[in-house]
Design a protein around this motif. Structure first.
Motif, PDB file in Angstrom:
ATOM      1  N   ARG A   6     -14.274  -5.174  20.358  1.00 58.75           N
ATOM      2  CA  ARG A   6     -14.891  -6.383  20.901  1.00 58.75           C
ATOM      3  C   ARG A   6     -16.051  -6.018  21.825  1.00 58.75           C
ATOM      4  O   ARG A   6     -15.844  -5.445  22.891  1.00 58.75           O
ATOM      5  N   LEU A   7     -17.235  -6.392  21.382  1.00 57.76           N
ATOM      6  CA  LEU A   7     -18.436  -6.140  22.165  1.00 57.76           C
ATOM      7  C   LEU A   7     -18.735  -7.334  23.061  1.00 57.76           C
ATOM      8  O   LEU A   7     -18.538  -8.482  22.681  1.00 57.76           O
ATOM      9  N   LYS A   8     -19.224  -7.033  24.257  1.00 67.96           N
ATOM     10  CA  LYS A   8     -19.722  -8.078  25.134  1.00 67.96           C
ATOM     11  C   LYS A   8     -21.193  -8.316  24.825  1.00 67.96           C
ATOM     12  O   LYS A   8     -21.844  -7.514  24.148  1.00 67.96           O
ATOM     13  N   THR A   9     -21.718  -9.410  25.290  1.00 64.06           N
ATOM     14  CA  THR A   9     -23.124  -9.742  25.043  1.00 64.06           C
ATOM     15  C   THR A   9     -24.031  -8.600  25.512  1.00 64.06           C
ATOM     16  O   THR A   9     -23.884  -8.089  26.624  1.00 64.06           O
ATOM     17  N   GLU A  11     -24.251  -5.545  24.165  1.00 64.67           N
ATOM     18  CA  GLU A  11     -23.690  -4.202  24.004  1.00 64.67           C
ATOM     19  C   GLU A  11     -23.766  -3.737  22.551  1.00 64.67           C
ATOM     20  O   GLU A  11     -23.738  -4.539  21.618  1.00 64.67           O
ATOM     21  N   ARG A 111     -11.616   1.189  26.728  1.00 60.98           N
ATOM     22  CA  ARG A 111     -11.501   0.183  25.678  1.00 60.98           C
ATOM     23  C   ARG A 111     -11.110   0.809  24.342  1.00 60.98           C
ATOM     24  O   ARG A 111     -10.331   0.244  23.574  1.00 60.98           O
TER      25      ARG A 111
END
Length: 345
Positions: A6-9, A11, A111
Motif C-alpha cells: 500500500r503506497l501513500k500519495t 510514493e 512496512r
C-alpha cells in the motif's frame, strides 16, 4: 500470489534485493529492479532474464535495464516525490547510485516486514515442501554417518541429499558440529573428525520455489552420559511445550518465555543463549523475532517461524531442537518426526 504494497500519495517503491524481488514477482533472477508506483508494476532486468520474465510475469511491465535514467523518468511520470527503499538490505554502493536520482528516500523496511510476515496459502505450501525435502534428506543422511568422517563431509552428503530430493538450493550454509563444537550455536563447519561418544548437532534447511525451511537436530554417536540425556530431555520438553502453548495474539516475549521457563525449572535457562525463534519465508531470518526483547508485538495467524530452544556448555556439548512451524490459532509443525534422541552406535 503477490500481495499489495500500500503506497501513500506521492510514493513509489523500488527494490533491488533478490529475495524481496522474488516475493513480489515470483521469479528467480540474480539481477533486477522492481518498481511499484500508484499505476504500474515494473520489473527491470538484463538480457539473461528478459524473455523468460516477459513470458511469466502477467500483469507486470518487463523492460530491459539500461540504467537508472529510465527508472527516474517512470517515477517522475507517476508523480511520485518519495522513493521507498529497504534500508536494511541496501548497500552503500547501491545507495550512492540511487542518490543520483535526486528523490527523497524513505525506509520501507517496517512496512515490508509486516507484509512478508503473514504468509499466503501458496507460501505455506512451498515452505512445507521445503521442510519435507529437508527432513527426508536428513534421515537418508543418517545412514552415511561413520567414525572418522569430517564435519564438512557430513555437510556435503546432507546438502547433496537435499538437492537429490528436490531442493533448489540450501537456505544457508549447513552447520555440522561434532563434540564440543556443538556448544557454539553458529559453529563454522570444519575438518573436525567424528569419534565415538560425540554429539552431532546439525542445523540445515533448503529452498523450494523461493521459500526456505530451517531445522536443527542433535544426535549422539556412541553412548551419551546422564548429563547429556537429561539436557536433551529438557530441551525437547521446552520445544514441545512452546509448540503446544503458543497461540495467535500472544506477545513475542511471552512465547519465548514458555520455553525459557521449562529450562529454568532444570537450572538450564542460563545456557539458553539465543532467542526462541525467527520468521522464515523468502529469507531464512525475517520478522517476527521471538525473543525476551519482543515487547508488546503480537503473533498473527499465518506467520511462519522457528521454535528452537537450546542449551550450550562451553568445551562440553550443545543441544538444539528446531522446527519450522506455522501459526493457525495454535502451532502446526511443518516437520513430522518425533524428535526423540537418535543414538548411532
Amino acid at each position: 500470489m503477490d500481495k499489495t504494497f500500500r503506497l501513500k500519495t506521492g510514493e513509489a517503491l523500488l527494490l533491488t534485493d533478490e529475495s524481496e524481488r522474488r516475493y513480489f514477482i515470483d521469479f528467480d533472477s540474480s539481477f533486477g529492479y522492481v518498481l511499484i508506483t500508484a499505476e504500474e508494476r515494473v520489473f527491470y532486468t538484463d538480457k539473461r532474464y528478459l524473455s523468460a520474465a516477459k513470458e511469466k510475469l502477467a500483469g507486470w511491465i518487463v523492460e530491459e535495464f539500461t540504467g537508472l535514467d529510465a527508472v527516474v523518468e517512470r517515477i517522475k511520470k507517476a508523480g511520485a516525490k518519495s522513493v521507498l527503499i529497504d534500508y536494511s538490505v541496501t548497500t552503500l554502493t547501491e545507495y550512492d547510485k540511487l542518490k543520483k536520482m535526486k528523490f527523497r528516500f524513505k525506509d520501507a523496511g517496517r512496512r515490508l516486514e509486516s507484509l512478508f510476515a503473514v504468509k499466503s496459502k501458496t507460501e505455506i505450501e512451498r515452505i512445507a515442501k521445503a521442510c519435507s525435502i529437508a527432513e527426508k534428506a536428513f534421515y537418508a543422511t543418517l545412514n552415511s554417518i561413520e567414525e572418522g568422517m569430517t564435519e564438512k563431509a557430513l555437510s556435503n552428503i546432507l546438502e547433496y541429499n537435499m538437492h537429490r530430493y528436490g531442493a533448489d538450493k540450501v537456505s544457508f550454509e549447513t552447520i555440522v558440529a561434532f563434540g564440543e563444537n556443538s556448544a557454539v550455536p553458529h559453529h563454522k563447519t570444519g575438518d573436525t573428525k567424528l569419534r565415538k561418544d560425540m554429539p552431532i548437532l546439525i542445523d540445515f534447511g533448503c529452498v523450494y520455489e523461493g521459500y526456505c525451511s530451517d531445522c536443527t537436530r542433535t544426535i549422539y554417536y556412541g553412548e551419551p552420559d546422564d548429563a547429556f540425556v537429561d539436557a536433551y530431555a529438557a530441551v525437547l520438553e521446552a520445544n514441545k511445550k512452546a509448540e503446544a502453548e503458543i497461540r495467535t495474539g500472544m506477545g513475542f516475549a511471552a512465547a519465548d518465555k514458555i520455553a525459557r521457563d521449562v529450562l529454568a525449572k532444570y537450572g538450564m535457562d542460563k545456557a539458553f543463549t539465543h532467542s526462541l525463534g525467527h520468521g522464515i519465508g523468502v529469507k531464512i531470518h525475517e520478522y517476527p523475532y521471538i525473543s525476551p526483547k519482543g515487547g508488546e508485538a503480537k503473533l498473527k495467524s499465518g506467520m511462519v517461524f522457528s521454535v528452537e530452544p537450546g542449551v550450550y556448555y562451553d568445551k562440553k556439548f550443545g543441544i538444539r531442537i528446531e522446527d519450522t512451524v506455522v501459526l493457525k490459532g495454535g502451532v502446526k509443525r511443518l516437520f513430522k518426526d518425533e524428535k526423540n534422541l537418535i543414538l548411532i552406535n
